[in-house]
Write a protein that holds these residues in place. Sequence first.
Motif, PDB file in Angstrom:
ATOM      1  N   VAL A 111      41.585  64.204  24.280  1.00 28.49           N
ATOM      2  CA  VAL A 111      42.109  64.292  22.918  1.00 28.49           C
ATOM      3  C   VAL A 111      41.363  63.263  22.075  1.00 28.49           C
ATOM      4  N   THR A 112      40.789  63.714  20.974  1.00 26.35           N
ATOM      5  CA  THR A 112      40.035  62.820  20.099  1.00 26.35           C
ATOM      6  C   THR A 112      40.622  62.872  18.696  1.00 26.35           C
ATOM      7  N   ALA A 113      40.922  61.701  18.147  1.00 29.55           N
ATOM      8  CA  ALA A 113      41.381  61.597  16.764  1.00 29.55           C
ATOM      9  C   ALA A 113      40.413  60.696  16.012  1.00 29.55           C
ATOM     10  N   ALA A 114      40.155  61.047  14.755  1.00 28.42           N
ATOM     11  CA  ALA A 114      39.202  60.275  13.963  1.00 28.42           C
ATOM     12  C   ALA A 114      39.602  60.295  12.504  1.00 28.42           C
ATOM     13  N   TYR A 115      39.113  59.296  11.781  1.00 30.08           N
ATOM     14  CA  TYR A 115      39.184  59.306  10.321  1.00 30.08           C
ATOM     15  C   TYR A 115      37.750  59.459   9.822  1.00 30.08           C
ATOM     16  N   ALA A 116      37.494  60.551   9.115  1.00 35.94           N
ATOM     17  CA  ALA A 116      36.124  60.918   8.761  1.00 35.94           C
ATOM     18  C   ALA A 116      35.923  60.909   7.253  1.00 35.94           C
ATOM     19  N   THR A 117      34.726  60.535   6.845  1.00 35.01           N
ATOM     20  CA  THR A 117      34.283  60.647   5.458  1.00 35.01           C
ATOM     21  C   THR A 117      33.117  61.617   5.417  1.00 35.01           C
TER      22      THR A 117
ATOM     23  N   ASN B 206      34.770  62.287  -3.109  1.00 36.08           N
ATOM     24  CA  ASN B 206      34.425  61.923  -1.740  1.00 36.08           C
ATOM     25  C   ASN B 206      35.517  62.429  -0.795  1.00 36.08           C
ATOM     26  N   GLN B 207      35.170  63.379   0.050  1.00 36.72           N
ATOM     27  CA  GLN B 207      36.149  64.018   0.917  1.00 36.72           C
ATOM     28  C   GLN B 207      36.401  63.162   2.164  1.00 36.72           C
ATOM     29  N   ARG B 208      37.632  62.739   2.336  1.00 34.11           N
ATOM     30  CA  ARG B 208      38.035  61.941   3.489  1.00 34.11           C
ATOM     31  C   ARG B 208      39.245  62.584   4.128  1.00 34.11           C
ATOM     32  N   GLY B 209      39.375  62.418   5.444  1.00 34.18           N
ATOM     33  CA  GLY B 209      40.555  62.972   6.091  1.00 34.18           C
ATOM     34  C   GLY B 209      40.541  62.796   7.588  1.00 34.18           C
ATOM     35  N   TRP B 210      41.512  63.433   8.214  1.00 36.43           N
ATOM     36  CA  TRP B 210      41.725  63.293   9.652  1.00 36.43           C
ATOM     37  C   TRP B 210      41.032  64.390  10.441  1.00 36.43           C
ATOM     38  N   TYR B 211      40.620  63.991  11.604  1.00 34.02           N
ATOM     39  CA  TYR B 211      39.914  64.862  12.549  1.00 34.02           C
ATOM     40  C   TYR B 211      40.701  64.812  13.859  1.00 34.02           C
ATOM     41  N   LEU B 212      41.029  65.977  14.413  1.00 32.35           N
ATOM     42  CA  LEU B 212      41.735  66.030  15.692  1.00 32.35           C
ATOM     43  C   LEU B 212      41.088  67.112  16.546  1.00 32.35           C
TER      44      LEU B 212
ATOM     45  N   LEU C 223      34.658  51.502  25.768  1.00 30.46           N
ATOM     46  CA  LEU C 223      35.753  51.927  26.639  1.00 30.46           C
ATOM     47  C   LEU C 223      36.727  50.770  26.832  1.00 30.46           C
ATOM     48  N   LEU C 224      37.929  50.917  26.254  1.00 30.41           N
ATOM     49  CA  LEU C 224      38.969  49.909  26.427  1.00 30.41           C
ATOM     50  C   LEU C 224      39.437  49.883  27.875  1.00 30.41           C
ATOM     51  N   ASN C 225      39.495  51.056  28.477  1.00 35.52           N
ATOM     52  CA  ASN C 225      39.758  51.211  29.903  1.00 35.52           C
ATOM     53  C   ASN C 225      39.158  52.545  30.320  1.00 35.52           C
ATOM     54  N   ARG C 226      39.437  53.007  31.533  1.00 31.15           N
ATOM     55  CA  ARG C 226      38.789  54.227  32.022  1.00 31.15           C
ATOM     56  C   ARG C 226      39.253  55.483  31.311  1.00 31.15           C
ATOM     57  N   LYS C 227      40.323  55.397  30.558  1.00 29.85           N
ATOM     58  CA  LYS C 227      40.874  56.589  29.919  1.00 29.85           C
ATOM     59  C   LYS C 227      40.885  56.535  28.398  1.00 29.85           C
ATOM     60  N   LEU C 228      40.483  55.418  27.814  1.00 30.01           N
ATOM     61  CA  LEU C 228      40.600  55.262  26.368  1.00 30.01           C
ATOM     62  C   LEU C 228      39.341  54.632  25.792  1.00 30.01           C
ATOM     63  N   ALA C 229      38.789  55.285  24.755  1.00 29.68           N
ATOM     64  CA  ALA C 229      37.571  54.792  24.112  1.00 29.68           C
ATOM     65  C   ALA C 229      37.757  54.764  22.599  1.00 29.68           C
ATOM     66  N   ILE C 230      37.117  53.799  21.954  1.00 30.80           N
ATOM     67  CA  ILE C 230      37.085  53.741  20.499  1.00 30.80           C
ATOM     68  C   ILE C 230      35.621  53.674  20.071  1.00 30.80           C
TER      69      ILE C 230
ATOM     70  N   TYR D 262      27.656  61.818   6.625  1.00 32.26           N
ATOM     71  CA  TYR D 262      28.960  61.789   7.286  1.00 32.26           C
ATOM     72  C   TYR D 262      29.098  60.494   8.076  1.00 32.26           C
ATOM     73  N   TYR D 263      30.321  60.007   8.209  1.00 36.41           N
ATOM     74  CA  TYR D 263      30.596  58.961   9.184  1.00 36.41           C
ATOM     75  C   TYR D 263      32.080  58.968   9.532  1.00 36.41           C
ATOM     76  N   ASP D 264      32.401  58.409  10.690  1.00 37.56           N
ATOM     77  CA  ASP D 264      33.795  58.377  11.136  1.00 37.56           C
ATOM     78  C   ASP D 264      34.042  57.192  12.066  1.00 37.56           C
ATOM     79  N   VAL D 265      35.314  56.904  12.275  1.00 33.92           N
ATOM     80  CA  VAL D 265      35.768  56.012  13.342  1.00 33.92           C
ATOM     81  C   VAL D 265      36.737  56.833  14.185  1.00 33.92           C
ATOM     82  N   PHE D 266      36.694  56.654  15.500  1.00 33.66           N
ATOM     83  CA  PHE D 266      37.468  57.542  16.369  1.00 33.66           C
ATOM     84  C   PHE D 266      38.099  56.799  17.540  1.00 33.66           C
ATOM     85  N   VAL D 267      39.087  57.464  18.117  1.00 35.40           N
ATOM     86  CA  VAL D 267      39.665  57.051  19.386  1.00 35.40           C
ATOM     87  C   VAL D 267      39.748  58.300  20.261  1.00 35.40           C
ATOM     88  N   ALA D 268      39.297  58.192  21.494  1.00 29.45           N
ATOM     89  CA  ALA D 268      39.295  59.325  22.424  1.00 29.45           C
ATOM     90  C   ALA D 268      40.095  58.947  23.671  1.00 29.45           C
ATOM     91  N   TRP D 269      40.991  59.828  24.055  1.00 31.04           N
ATOM     92  CA  TRP D 269      41.864  59.602  25.212  1.00 31.04           C
ATOM     93  C   TRP D 269      41.540  60.644  26.269  1.00 31.04           C
TER      94      TRP D 269
END
Length: 299
Positions: free
Chosen positions: A270-276, A287-293, A229-236, A255-262
């Motif tokens: 709202v969660t955005a991620a880059y997933a493999t 290898n299927q890669r793309g965006w997750y929202l 948690l970067l702060n109370r409203k944002l996590a990576i 599967y694996y991903d990196v994400f940011v959640a607001w």
Amino acid sequence: MKNKILTLTLLGISTTCMHVAQAQDMLKPDMGKLTATGGVSQLEGAGGGGLTPWALITGYGTRDSYGANAHYTQVNTQDYSLRAYGVAVGIADLVELSLASQEFTGSLAPLNALNIKQDIFGVKVKVAGDAVYDQGSWMPQIAVGAMYKRNKGIGGLGALGVTNVKQLGAKDDSGVDYYVSATKILLEQSLLLNGTLRMTKANQMGILGFGGDKKDSYKPMLETSVAYLLNRKLAIGAEYRMKPRNLSVDNEKDYYDVFVAWFPSKNLSVTAAYATLGDITIFNPKNQRGWYLSLQAGF
């Protein structure tokens, strides 16, 4: 005698009013949990991360209340897209019920007309620990859960004579995943750690059925999540999910991903991620890669 009757009557009215007041309080969601501790909506509908369920119960209701939410998730890779949407409710911070639907489609020949749908019903029960309040102990919160999945068949491949996942080698078009999750929140370090062990026969979460021509038995699959948690409203954070390899036509990868959640408020995330997601089928072997929202609204 009349005074005794009057006293008993008043006591009865008072007790009834108290019970009514308590019932009314239970009908009101208190939203008493810390922001972000309700998690987001996982691809299969459970509360947790995007790829894996957590031991946390969805929503912001405490043990004296309840919480609920609705979500919509879109994942796009080079050749495929996945839509997932559903609802979930958490009761007394103890039990979670979820209902989700998935729609998987193709965009590249020969699978550009592909359309597969699946419904998922989930239940999760907290059995030990408390991820937030047990800060003086290393004991995590532990929950057990199950997901019943029903594949609704294959669309768009009728010209090839393929309408059911069994024609691809799957043994069944429905199945159940069982899992146990352990989640620990370290408030001083602003860190969430989660580990999930899932017993499953699902191919690509069940989108390609259950079991296969290579294997048809339950196997334990490890899933992990870490969030800061970067702060109370944002996590990576990041997630990893092992996958079985049951089908000859599907060289399934983890599967694996990196994400940011607001979390602008407890009512919205709202969660955005880059997933493999690895290979999906041998027909588009890349290898299927793309965006997750993902959007979640609730209380």
